[in-house]
Design an enzyme around this catalytic site. Structure first.
Site, short mmCIF file in Angstrom:
data_model
loop_
_atom_site.label_atom_id
_atom_site.label_comp_id
_atom_site.label_asym_id
_atom_site.label_seq_id
_atom_site.Cartn_x
_atom_site.Cartn_y
_atom_site.Cartn_z
N ARG A 17 0.81 -1.23 0.00
CA ARG A 17 0.00 0.00 0.00
C ARG A 17 0.84 1.28 0.00
O ARG A 17 0.34 2.36 -0.21
CB ARG A 17 -0.96 -0.04 1.21
CG ARG A 17 -2.03 -1.10 1.07
CD ARG A 17 -2.69 -1.44 2.41
NE ARG A 17 -1.88 -2.35 3.22
CZ ARG A 17 -2.25 -2.86 4.39
NH1 ARG A 17 -3.43 -2.55 4.91
NH2 ARG A 17 -1.46 -3.68 5.06
N LYS A 24 8.72 -1.06 3.19
CA LYS A 24 8.02 -0.06 4.02
C LYS A 24 8.81 0.36 5.25
O LYS A 24 8.90 1.55 5.56
CB LYS A 24 6.65 -0.62 4.44
CG LYS A 24 5.93 0.26 5.43
CD LYS A 24 4.48 -0.11 5.59
CE LYS A 24 4.27 -1.48 6.15
NZ LYS A 24 2.85 -1.82 6.27
N GLN A 76 12.91 -14.23 6.45
CA GLN A 76 11.65 -14.77 5.95
C GLN A 76 11.70 -14.56 4.43
O GLN A 76 11.43 -13.45 3.95
CB GLN A 76 10.45 -14.03 6.55
CG GLN A 76 9.12 -14.63 6.15
CD GLN A 76 7.93 -13.75 6.48
OE1 GLN A 76 8.04 -12.52 6.55
NE2 GLN A 76 6.76 -14.36 6.65
N GLY A 81 2.78 -14.06 5.66
CA GLY A 81 1.96 -13.57 6.76
C GLY A 81 2.71 -13.36 8.06
O GLY A 81 3.84 -13.85 8.24
N TYR A 104 5.43 -5.11 15.44
CA TYR A 104 5.45 -4.93 13.99
C TYR A 104 6.35 -3.74 13.66
O TYR A 104 6.27 -2.69 14.33
CB TYR A 104 4.03 -4.68 13.46
CG TYR A 104 3.11 -5.88 13.57
CD1 TYR A 104 3.59 -7.14 13.92
CD2 TYR A 104 1.76 -5.76 13.30
CE1 TYR A 104 2.74 -8.23 14.02
CE2 TYR A 104 0.90 -6.85 13.38
CZ TYR A 104 1.40 -8.09 13.75
OH TYR A 104 0.56 -9.17 13.85
N ASP A 106 6.11 -1.60 11.50
CA ASP A 106 5.44 -0.43 10.92
C ASP A 106 4.58 0.30 11.95
O ASP A 106 3.69 1.06 11.60
CB ASP A 106 4.60 -0.82 9.69
CG ASP A 106 3.45 -1.77 10.02
OD1 ASP A 106 3.43 -2.32 11.14
OD2 ASP A 106 2.58 -1.97 9.14
N GLU A 158 -9.68 -10.03 11.09
CA GLU A 158 -9.10 -9.06 10.16
C GLU A 158 -10.20 -8.38 9.35
O GLU A 158 -11.24 -8.98 9.08
CB GLU A 158 -8.11 -9.76 9.21
CG GLU A 158 -6.84 -10.23 9.90
CD GLU A 158 -6.11 -9.12 10.61
OE1 GLU A 158 -5.82 -8.09 9.97
OE2 GLU A 158 -5.83 -9.26 11.81
N ARG A 444 47.87 40.91 -13.43
CA ARG A 444 46.75 41.27 -14.29
C ARG A 444 47.29 42.16 -15.39
O ARG A 444 48.40 42.69 -15.29
CB ARG A 444 45.66 42.01 -13.50
CG ARG A 444 46.17 43.29 -12.87
CD ARG A 444 45.10 43.97 -12.02
NE ARG A 444 45.60 45.24 -11.50
CZ ARG A 444 45.37 45.67 -10.27
NH1 ARG A 444 44.69 44.96 -9.42
NH2 ARG A 444 45.85 46.85 -9.90
C1 UD1 Z 1 -1.70 -6.21 11.13
C2 UD1 Z 1 -2.62 -7.12 11.94
C3 UD1 Z 1 -3.88 -6.37 12.31
C4 UD1 Z 1 -3.52 -5.11 13.09
C5 UD1 Z 1 -2.48 -4.25 12.32
C6 UD1 Z 1 -1.94 -3.19 13.26
C7 UD1 Z 1 -2.19 -9.41 11.15
C8 UD1 Z 1 -2.68 -10.55 10.35
N1 UD1 Z 1 -2.94 -8.31 11.17
O1 UD1 Z 1 -2.35 -5.94 9.91
O2 UD1 Z 1 -4.74 -7.17 13.12
O3 UD1 Z 1 -4.68 -4.35 13.35
O4 UD1 Z 1 -1.38 -5.04 11.89
O5 UD1 Z 1 -1.10 -2.28 12.58
O6 UD1 Z 1 -1.15 -9.54 11.78
N2 UD1 Z 1 5.29 -8.73 7.95
C9 UD1 Z 1 6.30 -9.66 7.80
N3 UD1 Z 1 6.09 -10.77 7.06
C10 UD1 Z 1 4.89 -11.04 6.46
C11 UD1 Z 1 3.84 -10.09 6.62
C12 UD1 Z 1 4.06 -8.95 7.39
O7 UD1 Z 1 7.40 -9.46 8.33
O8 UD1 Z 1 4.78 -12.08 5.81
C13 UD1 Z 1 5.54 -7.50 8.74
C14 UD1 Z 1 5.45 -6.24 7.90
O9 UD1 Z 1 6.73 -5.87 7.39
C15 UD1 Z 1 4.90 -5.22 8.88
C16 UD1 Z 1 4.13 -6.06 9.90
O10 UD1 Z 1 4.54 -7.39 9.73
O11 UD1 Z 1 5.94 -4.51 9.53
C17 UD1 Z 1 2.61 -5.91 9.75
O12 UD1 Z 1 2.21 -6.35 8.46
P1 UD1 Z 1 1.04 -5.65 7.66
O13 UD1 Z 1 0.89 -6.36 6.37
O14 UD1 Z 1 1.24 -4.19 7.60
O15 UD1 Z 1 -0.22 -5.99 8.58
P2 UD1 Z 1 -1.63 -5.22 8.64
O16 UD1 Z 1 -2.43 -5.58 7.44
O17 UD1 Z 1 -1.39 -3.80 8.93
CA CA Z 2 0.42 -2.55 9.07
#
Ligand code: UD1
Ligand code: CA
Length: 472
Positions: A17, A24, A76, A81, A104, A106, A158, A444
């Site tokens: 996104r 990100k 990974q 996920g 996380y 982010d 979710e 000069r």
């Molecule tokens: C996730 C949560 C959601 C929560 C939100 C809060 C899940 C399934 N959902 O959703 O419930 O409300 O965060 O901000 O966890 N990442 C990996 N490997 C992967 C996927 C993601 O390392 O395979 C990392 C990403 O780099 C990121 C973090 O995990 O830093 C979150 O991933 P993201 O895809 O942003 O999750 P959301 O859809 O925001």
């Molecule tokens: Ca997120």
């Protein structure tokens, strides 16, 4: 007795996104990448040896960015996920007992004190896990917390999988968890990709633990701004604004005057001394340090530089990777390009550029000059229009100017060249050879005055060859 703490930070996703080629977590807010914010918070709680960052997209860059922190990494290779990401560090973390906190990469505004409360909640209760939640007016995009009659969390649903009623729930999952380590590893393999994205969701652990008879407790945080997750550049800008506001607020509380604070950009590592005034629209970046009693003029940019006490920087001045001693005056419109050292009491005026130059105590270059690869002594006067010709098309050479020298306006100093101390260069000179100390150098064309030439030209009485200006 305190039980061991391991922190796992998920930072492997691309962040679709964001619409970016860059992962990100490498985007910046408040002058630091998102993942650095999260790692620095983790470091407030435990040692680098107990922090594992899961990397995937641009793993090399993420590792480099974090190299100085000394944290551990797990790979990974395919992003299947958030649950799958935790599985990827199982082999290295499984041995560790106590608690596993999952963050996380982010969610950069999270504070260490909030994490401590979460760990305490989990440790003091019989729960298998605790997760941070908050209530949002607009919960769109986040996972929603489903609670039972005892107030425990029974599942996280979710957005994509939520029913219309579930989408009305305003309590969201912040993506910050504290797990009992043995229970996490025991049940993590029960995760199934039974969702529209075909991913292993870490959030499903809540339901799995509940099914096995364990409870999961929520820690509700009132200030939801701390829990902002970044998925788009709009959210990135919102987080950046919050970090900037916090920084200028702290500086003001520590005795720095900031005019129109909403217009200045100051990175989180910057230090500024007491009674310094920062005018509107300035940018102070990187690991810059500014002393006490300074003034940083409007629209100036200071990056990765040190400015000692009582320095006056007039508006529109740019200072990069340089050191400026006390009592100096710079600008307006001066540029200290890279690697300069300006000694105490010096003046660098408008449209003067310095590059890789040492500029001596009390010396002045008040207007329109380029001084590159030069070493300039004390109490030197650099006239307007002075240029060091430091580049011959192949290599750079040095110009050295001794103490007390006077460099006349519009001098051209062809490097390598040495100007002796106390010497005097006539204006407009092109200096190609060393000038001895205390000498006068004039280099000069000599002036020739042709009497009456202009009047006779107007009257048309000039004879060839004088009539031709080129020949005159
Ligand atoms: C996730 C949560 C959601 C929560 C939100 C809060 C899940 C399934 N959902 O959703 O419930 O409300 O965060 O901000 O966890 N990442 C990996 N490997 C992967 C996927 C993601 O390392 O395979 C990392 C990403 O780099 C990121 C973090 O995990 O830093 C979150 O991933 P993201 O895809 O942003 O999750 P959301 O859809 O925001
Ligand atoms: Ca997120």
């Amino acid at each position: 007795m305190e039980s061991p703490l391991t922190i796992v930070i998920l930072a492997a996703g691309l962040g679709t996104r964001m619409k970016s080629r860059k992962a990100k977590v490498l985007h910046q807010a408040g002058g630091k990448t998102l993942v650095e914010h999260v790692v620095d918070t983790a470091l407030e709680l435990t040692a680098p040896a107990s922090i594992y960052v899961v990397v995937g997209h641009q793993a090399g860059e993420v590792r480099n960015t974090l190299a100085s922190r000394g944290v551990q990494f797990a790979e990974q290779t395919e992003q299947k996920g958030t649950g799958h990401a935790v599985l990827c560090c199982e082999s290295v973390v499984r041995e560790r007992t106590g608690r596993v906190v999952v963050l996380y990469g982010d969610v950069p505004l999270l504070k260490a004190c909030t994490l401590r409360r979460l760990i305490e909640l989990e440790t003091r209760s019989a729960a298998a896990a605790a997760a941070i939640s908050t209530f949002l007016d607009d919960p769109t995009g986040y996972g929603r917390m489903l609670r039972n009659e005892r107030g425990e969390v029974v599942a996280v649903v979710e957005e994509k999988a939520a029913s219309t009623e579930q989408r009305q729930i305003r309590e969201i999952n912040a993506g910050i968890y504290c797990f009992d380590a043995p229970l996490l590893w025991k049940h993590l393999h029960d995760l199934r990709p039974d969702n529209p994205a075909r991913e292993l969701y870490l959030t499903d652990m809540v339901e799995i633990l509940n099914r096995r008879g364990h409870s999961v407790l929520p820690l509700v945080v009132d200030d939801s701004s701390e829990l902002l997750g970044i998925n788009t550049r709009v959210e990135l800008a919102a987080v950046d604004r919050i970090l900037r506001q916090e920084k200028v607020r702290q500086l003001m509380l520590d005795g720095v005057t900031i005019e129109r604070p909403e217009t200045v950009t100051i990175d989180s590592q910057v230090q500024i001394g007491m009674d310094t005034v920062v005018e509107a629209f300035t940018r102070i970046l990187g690991n810059s340090r500014i002393g006490a009693d300074c003034r940083i003029g409007a629209f100036s940019i200071v990056s990765h530089s040190t400015i000692e006490d009582s320095v006056l920087v007039l508006p529109y001045t740019i200072i990069n990777t340089s050191h400026v001693e006390t009592g100096t005056q710079l600008g307006p419109y001066a540029r200290l390009r890279t690697e300069n050292y300006v000694e105490a009491g010096a003046h660098i005026g408008n449209f003067v550029e310095l590059k890789n130059t040492r500029f001596g105590k009390g010396s002045k270059a008040s207007h329109l000059a380029y001084l590159g690869d030069s070493v300039i002594g004390e109490k030197v006067n650099i006239g307007a229009g002075t240029i060091t010709c430091n580049y011959d098309g192949k290599k750079k050479s040095q110009t050295r100017i001794g103490d007390g020298a006077f460099v006349g306006s519009n001098s051209t100093l062809v490097a390598p060249v040495e100007i002796g101390e106390g010497s005097y260069l006539a204006a407009g000179s092109v200096i190609t050879h060393a000038v001895p100390p205390n000498a006068l150098a004039i280099a000069r064309g000599k002036q020739l005055n042709k009497e009456d030439w202009a009047r006779r030209r107007r009257e048309g009485t000039l004879r060839a060859p004088d009539a031709n200006i080129e020949n005159s």
